[in-house]
Design an enzyme around this catalytic site. Structure first.
Site, short mmCIF file in Angstrom:
data_model
loop_
_atom_site.label_atom_id
_atom_site.label_comp_id
_atom_site.label_asym_id
_atom_site.label_seq_id
_atom_site.Cartn_x
_atom_site.Cartn_y
_atom_site.Cartn_z
N GLU A 1 -7.61 4.14 15.60
CA GLU A 1 -7.31 2.70 15.64
C GLU A 1 -6.66 2.39 16.99
O GLU A 1 -5.61 2.94 17.31
CB GLU A 1 -6.34 2.32 14.51
CG GLU A 1 -6.89 2.58 13.12
CD GLU A 1 -5.91 2.19 12.01
OE1 GLU A 1 -4.91 1.52 12.30
OE2 GLU A 1 -6.16 2.58 10.86
N ASN B 1 -5.25 7.24 4.48
CA ASN B 1 -4.96 6.47 5.69
C ASN B 1 -3.50 6.66 6.07
O ASN B 1 -2.60 6.39 5.26
CB ASN B 1 -5.21 4.98 5.46
CG ASN B 1 -5.09 4.18 6.75
OD1 ASN B 1 -6.01 4.16 7.57
ND2 ASN B 1 -3.96 3.53 6.94
N GLU B 2 -3.28 7.16 7.26
CA GLU B 2 -1.94 7.31 7.81
C GLU B 2 -0.93 7.85 6.81
O GLU B 2 -0.03 7.13 6.36
CB GLU B 2 -1.42 5.98 8.38
CG GLU B 2 -2.03 5.64 9.72
CD GLU B 2 -1.40 4.41 10.36
OE1 GLU B 2 -0.52 3.79 9.74
OE2 GLU B 2 -1.78 4.09 11.48
N TRP C 1 3.05 -6.42 13.11
CA TRP C 1 4.10 -5.72 12.36
C TRP C 1 5.36 -5.40 13.14
O TRP C 1 6.33 -4.89 12.58
CB TRP C 1 3.55 -4.43 11.74
CG TRP C 1 2.68 -3.61 12.65
CD1 TRP C 1 1.32 -3.62 12.66
CD2 TRP C 1 3.07 -2.69 13.68
NE1 TRP C 1 0.83 -2.76 13.63
CE2 TRP C 1 1.90 -2.17 14.27
CE3 TRP C 1 4.31 -2.24 14.16
CZ2 TRP C 1 1.90 -1.24 15.30
CZ3 TRP C 1 4.32 -1.31 15.20
CH2 TRP C 1 3.14 -0.82 15.76
N CYS D 1 3.39 8.81 -5.14
CA CYS D 1 4.20 9.97 -4.82
C CYS D 1 3.26 11.16 -4.65
O CYS D 1 2.42 11.42 -5.52
CB CYS D 1 5.19 10.21 -5.97
SG CYS D 1 6.09 11.75 -5.82
N GLN E 1 -2.85 -11.12 8.61
CA GLN E 1 -3.59 -12.28 9.13
C GLN E 1 -3.26 -12.58 10.59
O GLN E 1 -4.04 -13.20 11.30
CB GLN E 1 -3.37 -13.51 8.26
CG GLN E 1 -1.93 -13.83 8.00
CD GLN E 1 -1.78 -14.97 7.00
OE1 GLN E 1 -1.63 -16.11 7.38
NE2 GLN E 1 -1.82 -14.66 5.72
N MET E 2 -2.09 -12.14 11.09
CA MET E 2 -1.72 -12.38 12.49
C MET E 2 -2.10 -11.21 13.41
O MET E 2 -1.69 -11.16 14.56
CB MET E 2 -0.20 -12.64 12.60
CG MET E 2 0.28 -13.87 11.87
SD MET E 2 -0.49 -15.38 12.47
CE MET E 2 0.33 -15.57 14.05
N HIS E 3 -2.88 -10.27 12.89
CA HIS E 3 -3.28 -9.09 13.66
C HIS E 3 -4.64 -9.35 14.30
O HIS E 3 -5.62 -9.61 13.62
CB HIS E 3 -3.35 -7.89 12.72
CG HIS E 3 -3.44 -6.57 13.42
ND1 HIS E 3 -4.49 -6.23 14.24
CD2 HIS E 3 -2.61 -5.50 13.40
CE1 HIS E 3 -4.29 -5.00 14.69
NE2 HIS E 3 -3.16 -4.54 14.20
N ARG F 1 0.84 -1.20 0.00
CA ARG F 1 0.00 0.00 0.00
C ARG F 1 0.87 1.25 0.00
O ARG F 1 2.08 1.17 0.10
CB ARG F 1 -0.96 0.00 1.19
CG ARG F 1 -0.25 -0.02 2.53
CD ARG F 1 -1.24 0.01 3.69
NE ARG F 1 -0.57 -0.21 4.95
CZ ARG F 1 -1.18 -0.29 6.12
NH1 ARG F 1 -2.49 -0.16 6.20
NH2 ARG F 1 -0.50 -0.48 7.23
C1 GAL Z 1 -2.16 0.93 10.99
C2 GAL Z 1 -2.92 1.04 9.70
C3 GAL Z 1 -3.97 -0.04 9.58
C4 GAL Z 1 -3.37 -1.37 9.94
C5 GAL Z 1 -2.84 -1.29 11.33
C6 GAL Z 1 -2.28 -2.60 11.83
O1 GAL Z 1 -0.91 1.56 10.89
O2 GAL Z 1 -3.57 2.29 9.60
O3 GAL Z 1 -4.45 -0.07 8.26
O4 GAL Z 1 -2.39 -1.69 9.03
O5 GAL Z 1 -1.80 -0.35 11.36
O6 GAL Z 1 -1.80 -2.47 13.14
#
Ligand code: GAL
Length: 651
Positions: free
Chosen positions: A315, A143-144, A323, A109, A364-366, A105
């Protein structure tokens, strides 16, 4: 608005016949807002111009039927694959000049004109289609911004725009040469089209060149966001436009982006942040399942400032993430604690990421509030508990104004990244050091931008490692009667990235008659004891001053000096040293400290004070002088415990 809960939901990931159940469960848990759509472009427009919006409308209908409000995201963080066929040069280039390609994602630019137009187009179509939907409660742009270090791009589009930006800033090439000091190393230019980007140079580029490129890159984000905000606002002037910022992202100036938004959102992942941080391993282990006790709070305070007050957690981590290098399971109760802490700092909404763990692809591990099989995960109960506690406690709509403030400045962060001089020296680390010392004493803190015009209403203001003074800040300093602490390296440059003629800290003598004669920079491991406790090292200024010296190190160097109400700190120090410095300032400012056990933190909303226990051990607190009793919990705080005390004087 009354504090409430939200969740991030991806109806496109699940069969349509599940949506009713999901919506019913959300509403039963006490959730009010559902964010959707921000990554759905390939489902909204599978081929150029072929719009498939009916599914999203049906999903919003279902959510609306259950009384839920929708925050609709523009999908521009994930341009579909066909976009690249249309604009093969839309990708950002990294510092080595390599394209950052498709397959995850944020592959765009900010300077690409064609993509900017596409972003406007999809935003306009979405706004036209959904502005009147009864469930719509607000918008999210993209997003972010900056996630995965995507602000700075060394593309041809960026180069062309950068030259134009420089033309506007300097007007003539002579002025640019002068400002950058290009006589050095024969770097003078004859016209703007000779100027390149500050990458792939033989050794470091001119810091003034690099800083202007960082300023420019930040402005490109502002432009991109503003293009969407204008469309969304004109479609529904009454609805908030939000962006979800992130922790520790400093590539662009959030205050500049925030100026165009109604609400600053941010994404809070306490365990991921701690694991990724440079904290010592002992600290990481002590707070493995809780997160750093001050990181979230500091960001809450930053984001409360970014849009002038209104902010959400867009979030919130609900379980292990995917991650970080390691992804621990939170201590039972932490999801509740993190939520309460955000409300303590004035959040309007805490929204969990995500509703249900997805079985495929990168995340998938989130964890989610639901497991991949659709059954509740532990966080759903905690969220439900928070929703019912919020109803019971009935906390106010406003957040108490703090008596202490710290100036936080993105440009200073870029400047010291460009020229650290002592490896690892950073503005945000200095902000954090002051923040932690104050917060350990239970002091409420506001974050101020560097263009703050006045410090009125505060009793203590801290200005750490500020790159350059500006007229507003100097005027604020002149009229301020409270205590001030100016941190090392502040005012050591002009806005052009040159050393001021009067030498650092560059303040007028009536404010501070002192000069930095030279700097001693060393490995962060060097620790020079300071008389009375604590050590300094890493960054030590040799000061010449005609004012009082409050602290001296063991080598006889002045480290803390004072003139009137203005204190100047010439060295960076360890936590014990910073605590001593800030404790002294609190005393002079007449701000009472709370006696908090290890790992316990507190913050006031109007009318109440909220205590949270980040420690893995139980803790006991006592009623403070300004408290009249407990509204939630009591003096005993188990690990991950929350107590809400009533303030007798209304805060
Ligand atoms: C954020 C992002 C989300 C998702 C999340 C996972 O940085 O906005 O889309 O990726 O992390 O923790």
């Amino acid at each position: 608005m009354r504090p409430t809960l939200g969740v991030c939901y991806y109806p496109e990931h699940w069969p349509e016949d599940r949506w009713q159940l999901d919506a019913a469960m959300m509403s039963q848990a006490g959730i009010s807002y559902v964010r959707v759509g921000e990554f759905a472009w390939s489902r909204l427009e599978p081929n150029p111009g072929q719009m498939h919006f009916d599914w999203l409308e049906r999903a919003m209908d279902v959510l609306g039927e259950h009384g839920l409000k929708v925050i609709l995201g523009t999908p521009t963080a994930t341009p579909p694959r066909w976009m690249l066929d249309k604009y093969p040069d839309m990708l950002a280039l990294d510092v080595e000049g390599r394209p950052r390609g498709f397959g995850s994602r944020r592959h765009y630019c900010f300077s690409h004109q064609g993509y900017l137009e596409e972003s406007r187009r999809i935003t306009r179509i979405l706004a036209e289609r959904f502005a009147g939907h009864p469930a719509l409660g607000g918008w999210q742009t993209d997003n972010e911004f900056g996630c995965h270090l995507t602000v700075v791009s060394y593309s041809r589009a960026a180069l062309a725009e950068f030259r134009n930006w420089l033309r506007r800033r300097y007007g003539s090439i002579e002025r640019l040469n002068q400002a950058w000091g290009n006589v050095f190393w024969s770097m003078e230019y004859s016209h703007f089209d000779q100027i390149g980007l500050p990458n792939l140079t033989v050794t470091e580029a001119n810091p003034a060149h690099s800083l202007d490129f960082r300023r420019f890159s930040s402005d490109q984000v502002v432009r991109f966001n503003r293009a969407q905000v204008e469309i969304l606002k004109s479609a529904r002037p009454d609805l908030p436009v939000i962006h979800n910022f992130m922790g520790r992202f400093t590539e662009f100036d959030h205050f500049d982006v925030g100026a165009d938004l109604d609400v600053a959102g941010w994404d809070s992942y306490p365990l991921g942040f701690l694991d990724q941080s440079d904290n010592p391993s002992g600290h990481k282990l002590a707070y493995l399942r809780q997160g750093d006790p001050d990181f979230q709070a500091m960001h809450h305070d930053i984001y409360r400032s970014v849009c002038g007050g209104r902010w959400w957690v867009m979030e919130q981590q609900p379980g292990p993430v995917n991650w970080a290098p390691h992804n621990p399971d939170p201590l039972a109760g932490m999801v509740r604690l993190w939520s309460w802490e955000a409300f303590a700092h004035g959040a309007e909404v805490v929204s969990y990421f995500r509703w249900r763990q997805f079985h495929s692809a990168q995340e998938q591990m989130h964890a989610g509030l639901l497991r991949p099989d659709g059954a509740p995960a532990p966080a759903l109960d905690e969220a439900t508990q928070v929703a019912s506690e919020l109803r019971k406690v009935g906390i106010s709509e406003t957040c108490a104004r703090a008596r202490a403030a710290i100036v936080f400045d993105y440009e200073s962060e870029w400047a010291w990244q460009i020229q650290p001089h002592a490896k690892g020296f950073s503005h945000s680390a200095q902000v954090r050091a002051a923040y932690v010392a104050l917060r350990k004493r239970g002091v409420d803190i506001d974050i101020l931008p560097k263009h703050a015009k006045s410090f009125e209403g505060y009793d203590l203001v801290v200005i750490p490692a500020l790159f350059a003074w500006n007229d507003n800040l100097l005027a604020a300093l002149r009229s301020f009667k409270g205590q001030v602490l100016v941190g090392p390296r502040s005012g050591s440059k002009t806005g052009d990235f040159t050393i001021p003629d009067s030498l650092a800290p560059g303040l007028p003598p009536e404010l501070l008659d002192a000069r930095v004669l030279r700097v001693d920079s060393s490995d962060a491991g060097l620790r020079v004891p300071v008389e009375g406790g604590g050590t300094v090292g890493h960054w030590r200024e040799r000061l010449e001053a005609s004012c009082d010296v409050l602290m001296t190190d063991d080598e006889g160097e002045a480290v803390l000096i004072v003139q009137g109400n203005l204190h100047y700190l010439g060295s960076t120090g360890d936590a014990a040293f910073m605590q001593r410095v800030l404790d002294g300032l609190l005393e002079r400012a007449g701000i009472a400290a709370l006696d908090l056990p290890e790992g316990v933190r507190a913050r006031s909303r109007d009318g109440c004070r909220i205590y949270v226990n980040y420690s893995a051990r139980p803790a006991t607190i006592a009623l403070a002088a300004d408290e009249s009793g407990y509204v939630l919990g009591g003096p005993e705080l188990p690990p991950a415990g929350v107590t809400v005390a009533r303030l007798s004087m209304g805060g």
